[in-house]
Design a protein around this motif. Structure first.
Motif, mmCIF file in Angstrom:
data_model
loop_
_atom_site.group_PDB
_atom_site.id
_atom_site.type_symbol
_atom_site.label_atom_id
_atom_site.label_comp_id
_atom_site.label_asym_id
_atom_site.label_seq_id
_atom_site.Cartn_x
_atom_site.Cartn_y
_atom_site.Cartn_z
ATOM 1 N N GLU A 190 0.702 -1.111 -0.053
ATOM 2 C CA GLU A 190 -0.184 -0.015 -0.022
ATOM 3 C C GLU A 190 0.853 1.261 -0.036
ATOM 4 O O GLU A 190 0.234 2.342 -0.252
ATOM 5 C CB GLU A 190 -1.106 -0.035 1.077
ATOM 6 C CG GLU A 190 -2.003 -1.031 1.291
ATOM 7 C CD GLU A 190 -2.896 -1.249 2.599
ATOM 8 O OE1 GLU A 190 -2.609 -0.494 3.425
ATOM 9 O OE2 GLU A 190 -3.699 -2.003 2.326
ATOM 10 N N GLY A 191 2.113 1.038 0.059
ATOM 11 C CA GLY A 191 3.151 2.229 0.187
ATOM 12 C C GLY A 191 2.700 3.109 1.546
ATOM 13 O O GLY A 191 2.994 4.086 1.392
ATOM 14 N N ILE A 194 9.356 1.494 -3.010
ATOM 15 C CA ILE A 194 7.992 2.297 -3.088
ATOM 16 C C ILE A 194 8.099 3.445 -3.849
ATOM 17 O O ILE A 194 7.126 3.559 -4.922
ATOM 18 C CB ILE A 194 7.312 2.505 -1.590
ATOM 19 C CG1 ILE A 194 7.002 1.372 -0.875
ATOM 20 C CG2 ILE A 194 6.047 3.475 -1.738
ATOM 21 C CD1 ILE A 194 6.784 1.826 0.541
ATOM 22 N N THR A 195 9.070 4.289 -3.848
ATOM 23 C CA THR A 195 9.301 5.565 -4.670
ATOM 24 C C THR A 195 9.550 5.269 -6.118
ATOM 25 O O THR A 195 9.002 5.834 -6.915
ATOM 26 C CB THR A 195 10.644 6.425 -4.113
ATOM 27 O OG1 THR A 195 10.425 6.801 -2.641
ATOM 28 C CG2 THR A 195 10.733 7.571 -4.926
ATOM 29 N N ARG A 231 8.352 2.552 -7.542
ATOM 30 C CA ARG A 231 6.932 1.901 -8.069
ATOM 31 C C ARG A 231 6.215 3.326 -8.349
ATOM 32 O O ARG A 231 5.500 3.268 -9.325
ATOM 33 C CB ARG A 231 6.344 1.146 -6.983
ATOM 34 C CG ARG A 231 5.130 0.455 -7.404
ATOM 35 C CD ARG A 231 4.853 -0.576 -6.357
ATOM 36 N NE ARG A 231 4.358 -0.016 -5.205
ATOM 37 C CZ ARG A 231 4.549 -0.653 -4.116
ATOM 38 N NH1 ARG A 231 5.044 -1.510 -3.861
ATOM 39 N NH2 ARG A 231 4.132 0.171 -2.897
ATOM 40 N N GLU A 232 6.054 4.269 -7.514
ATOM 41 C CA GLU A 232 5.307 5.571 -7.650
ATOM 42 C C GLU A 232 5.820 6.139 -8.793
ATOM 43 O O GLU A 232 4.738 6.864 -9.814
ATOM 44 C CB GLU A 232 5.150 6.436 -6.378
ATOM 45 C CG GLU A 232 4.533 5.580 -5.170
ATOM 46 C CD GLU A 232 4.965 6.231 -3.935
ATOM 47 O OE1 GLU A 232 4.166 6.206 -3.043
ATOM 48 O OE2 GLU A 232 5.797 7.303 -3.830
ATOM 49 N N THR A 233 6.939 6.339 -8.986
ATOM 50 C CA THR A 233 7.534 7.081 -10.038
ATOM 51 C C THR A 233 7.144 6.440 -11.596
ATOM 52 O O THR A 233 6.939 7.264 -12.373
ATOM 53 C CB THR A 233 9.387 6.877 -10.106
ATOM 54 O OG1 THR A 233 9.394 7.516 -8.950
ATOM 55 C CG2 THR A 233 9.581 7.964 -11.467
ATOM 56 N N GLY A 238 4.332 5.003 -11.969
ATOM 57 C CA GLY A 238 2.975 5.243 -12.018
ATOM 58 C C GLY A 238 2.316 3.762 -11.666
ATOM 59 O O GLY A 238 1.211 3.703 -12.064
ATOM 60 N N GLU A 239 2.897 2.852 -11.145
ATOM 61 C CA GLU A 239 2.398 1.703 -10.810
ATOM 62 C C GLU A 239 1.608 1.561 -9.522
ATOM 63 O O GLU A 239 2.278 2.132 -8.560
ATOM 64 C CB GLU A 239 3.396 0.786 -11.091
ATOM 65 C CG GLU A 239 4.142 0.345 -12.265
ATOM 66 C CD GLU A 239 5.352 -0.550 -12.273
ATOM 67 O OE1 GLU A 239 5.824 -0.602 -13.676
ATOM 68 O OE2 GLU A 239 5.821 -1.055 -11.484
ATOM 69 N N LYS A 240 0.938 0.533 -9.212
ATOM 70 C CA LYS A 240 0.167 0.325 -8.087
ATOM 71 C C LYS A 240 0.227 -1.097 -7.634
ATOM 72 O O LYS A 240 -0.145 -1.986 -8.679
ATOM 73 C CB LYS A 240 -1.138 0.860 -8.058
ATOM 74 C CG LYS A 240 -1.330 2.152 -8.004
ATOM 75 C CD LYS A 240 -2.671 2.900 -7.930
ATOM 76 C CE LYS A 240 -2.805 4.298 -7.818
ATOM 77 N NZ LYS A 240 -4.224 4.667 -7.385
ATOM 78 N N THR A 296 0.554 -6.292 -9.560
ATOM 79 C CA THR A 296 1.167 -4.901 -9.907
ATOM 80 C C THR A 296 0.293 -4.493 -11.336
ATOM 81 O O THR A 296 0.750 -5.028 -12.130
ATOM 82 C CB THR A 296 2.560 -4.781 -9.782
ATOM 83 O OG1 THR A 296 3.124 -5.221 -8.679
ATOM 84 C CG2 THR A 296 3.157 -3.278 -10.060
ATOM 85 N N ARG A 327 -0.053 2.569 -14.846
ATOM 86 C CA ARG A 327 -0.922 3.640 -14.528
ATOM 87 C C ARG A 327 -2.371 3.476 -15.485
ATOM 88 O O ARG A 327 -3.166 4.235 -15.210
ATOM 89 C CB ARG A 327 -0.234 4.957 -15.114
ATOM 90 C CG ARG A 327 0.121 5.034 -16.377
ATOM 91 C CD ARG A 327 0.716 6.334 -16.931
ATOM 92 N NE ARG A 327 1.983 6.431 -16.195
ATOM 93 C CZ ARG A 327 2.568 7.141 -15.192
ATOM 94 N NH1 ARG A 327 1.629 7.754 -14.449
ATOM 95 N NH2 ARG A 327 3.870 7.040 -14.968
#
Length: 245
Positions: free
Chosen positions: A133-134, A155-156, A158-160, A162-164, A201, A204
């Motif tokens: 969940e980050g 986590i960073t 993954r967020e960069t 655009g993945e969840k 995973t 975006r």
């Protein structure tokens, strides 16, 4: 003498007072206490355990933020008790693990291996879900600094992109202590977890880039927890992780 307007205003004031009293009522002694917006946050960050032996385990809140029910209090470990009774179900008599647990108990008379494992299982699920969940705030309280830095970097990244990540925890099939030791005043316990997860995973656009939303996968992790036996803080923290086949 009061004029007609004064009388009207007085009558209105009495009427409003009566209406408010009928709506608000009176205290009966059964009202709920005022809502404390910090109560849940404090519960989630409550120190792990206390000075009592039963609390010296990893005791984390559940996924919904509610405090996990602590185990029933136990008497401090009697060092004179035969090893088969002390570590039954956790380590074999005379094994390296049993000797390591003996060393921990020698410095922490309230240590209980079974209660530690109960807390370790709860910590494992909390950390796996928080990473997916980050949730950096939850991870920071559970991990040693260098381990947290590694998790936060992943986590960073993954967020960069655009993945969840979506992870559903099915359960832990086994959690076995594989190593236990004391170096100076620092205790370390390694636990091998065999768990079942559904993990996927998505990019975006919602497309699957890793994992399978319909597959229950068997996952084996070897995690090491550590605690400073000389510190007042009874918390155990995750200091090392290793994926195993």
């Amino acid at each position: 003498m009061f004029d007609i307007y004064t009388i009207i205003f007085l009558a209105l004031a009495v009427f409003i007072f009566i209406r408010l009293r009928s709506v608000l009522g009176q205290r009966t002694g059964r009202e709920r206490p005022p809502y404390d917006p910090y109560s849940r946050r404090d519960a989630a960050k409550a120190p792990v355990g206390s000075e009592s032996g039963a609390d010296k385990i990893i005791n984390f809140p559940d996924r919904n933020g509610e405090q996990a029910v602590p185990p029933a209090p136990v008497e401090p470990v009697d060092e004179s008790e035969p090893a088969p009774q002390r570590w039954a179900g956790v380590a074999e008599i005379g094994s390296a693990v049993a000797n390591g647990l003996d060393a921990i108990a020698a410095q922490d008379r309230g240590f209980d291996a079974k209660h530690f494992l109960t807390g370790a299982r709860a910590a494992y699920e909390m950390i796996v879900v928080a990473f997916a969940e980050g949730d950096r705030a939850s991870l920071k309280d559970l991990l040693a600094r260098d381990v947290f830095d590694g998790f936060a970097a992943a986590i960073t990244e993954r967020e960069t992109r655009g993945e969840k990540m979506e992870t559903r925890f099915v359960g832990i099939e086994k959690a076995d202590v594989t190593e236990a030791s004391v170096k100076g005043r620092t205790a370390q316990i390694t636990v091998r977890f065999l768990s079942q997860l559904i993990s996927v995973t998505r990019d975006r656009n919602g497309q699957v880039v890793d994992g399978d939303p319909e597959l229950v996968a068997d996952v084996t992790d070897v995690w090491t927890f550590s605690r400073d036996l000389g510190a007042r803080d009874p918390n155990w923290k995750l200091v090392a992780t290793e994926a195993a086949s």
